[in-house]
Scaffold this active site. Structure first.
Site, PDB file in Angstrom:
ATOM      1  N   GLU A  13       0.820  -1.206   0.000  1.00  0.00           N
ATOM      2  CA  GLU A  13       0.000   0.000   0.000  1.00  0.00           C
ATOM      3  C   GLU A  13       0.857   1.260   0.000  1.00  0.00           C
ATOM      4  O   GLU A  13       0.500   2.271  -0.622  1.00  0.00           O
ATOM      5  CB  GLU A  13      -0.931  -0.015   1.205  1.00  0.00           C
ATOM      6  CG  GLU A  13      -2.046  -1.051   1.099  1.00  0.00           C
ATOM      7  CD  GLU A  13      -2.817  -1.230   2.385  1.00  0.00           C
ATOM      8  OE1 GLU A  13      -4.009  -0.925   2.394  1.00  0.00           O
ATOM      9  OE2 GLU A  13      -2.212  -1.684   3.380  1.00  0.00           O
ATOM     10  N   ASP A 194     -12.047  -5.601  -2.602  1.00  0.00           N
ATOM     11  CA  ASP A 194     -12.970  -6.734  -2.594  1.00  0.00           C
ATOM     12  C   ASP A 194     -14.344  -6.222  -2.188  1.00  0.00           C
ATOM     13  O   ASP A 194     -14.452  -5.244  -1.447  1.00  0.00           O
ATOM     14  CB  ASP A 194     -12.489  -7.834  -1.645  1.00  0.00           C
ATOM     15  CG  ASP A 194     -12.190  -7.316  -0.250  1.00  0.00           C
ATOM     16  OD1 ASP A 194     -13.035  -7.508   0.634  1.00  0.00           O
ATOM     17  OD2 ASP A 194     -11.124  -6.706  -0.044  1.00  0.00           O
TER      18      ASP A 194
END
Length: 232
Positions: A13, A194
């Site tokens: 990230e 997701d």
């Protein structure tokens, strides 16, 4: 806001954020690496904390105490909760809450909240909304929830019914919590890996790198808005 802290959970990230930070130097505290440099003409300090609430809280407190940041932006990825949330949408916090902490813990004990939500900073939210009008990617503003569990089907319905969140992750509320007790402005910018229809850790793994890149671009855009507001 002369110095901005940027906190991500993982190295994946954080990696795209480093593409926006010029001339950074690396220092180490508490087994963490902090990247100090310039993003969009603003001093920044970036770090990846490690996953889960305590790791994120440790990193946030170090950003405040050691690196003296004026605000913290929590970037990175999250899971989508509301059915309308799509892969690679970016959720920006209006308020955040723990979904795995008893309702009376933070109101009856330190920090004696009026309710269990941590609100995003109004000025940072204004900068984010201004940027979102021209963003290349979908941006949504709403509630985020945090807990130390990857949410697939278990607890999804219960969490949605109780909090109506757009996204879920394992760190955001803890960073907001640290910022609250230190009176430091906070904002979270999380891109979805997701969803209800694309669920599971395999989708997170497949989409994390691309989602992290989107989050970094949006955070950089918000930082640019902050810089412009400082020069006006």
């Amino acid at each position: 806001m002369k110095k901005i802290g940027i906190l991500c959970a993982s190295d994946t990230e954080l990696a795209p954020f480093l593409n926006y930070i010029r001339n950074y130097k690396i220092t180490e505290k508490a087994m963490l690496k902090f990247y100090e440099g310039i993003m969009k003409q603003v001093d920044v300090v970036a770090v990846y904390s490690g996953v889960c609430k305590v790791n994120a809280a440790v990193a946030a407190q170090l950003l405040i105490d050691v690196y003296h940041v004026d605000c913290i932006i929590n970037g990175g990825t999250a899971g989508g909760m509301e059915e309308s949330v799509q892969l690679f949408d970016t959720v920006i916090s209006e308020r955040v809450i723990y979904h795995d902490v008893a309702d009376d813990i933070l109101t009856e004990f330190h920090p004696w909240l009026k309710n269990n939500y941590f609100a995003a900073d109004e000025n940072l939210s204004t900068m984010a909304k201004k940027y979102s009008r021209t963003a290349k990617y979908p941006v949504r503003f709403g509630t985020m929830v945090t807990g130390e569990q990857f949410i697939e089907d278990e607890k999804r319905e219960e969490i949605n019914r109780k909090y109506a969140p757009l996204s879920v992750d394992m760190e955001t509320a803890s960073v907001a919590h640290v910022c609250y007790v230190n009176k430091i402005p906070f904002l979270a910018v999380r891109t979805i890996t997701d969803t209800v229809t694309h669920k599971g850790i395999e989708n997170f793994d497949k989409n994390c790198e691309a989602a992290s890149g989107i989050s970094a671009e949006i955070v950089a855009g918000i930082v640019e808005q902050i810089n412009q507001s400082l020069s006006e």
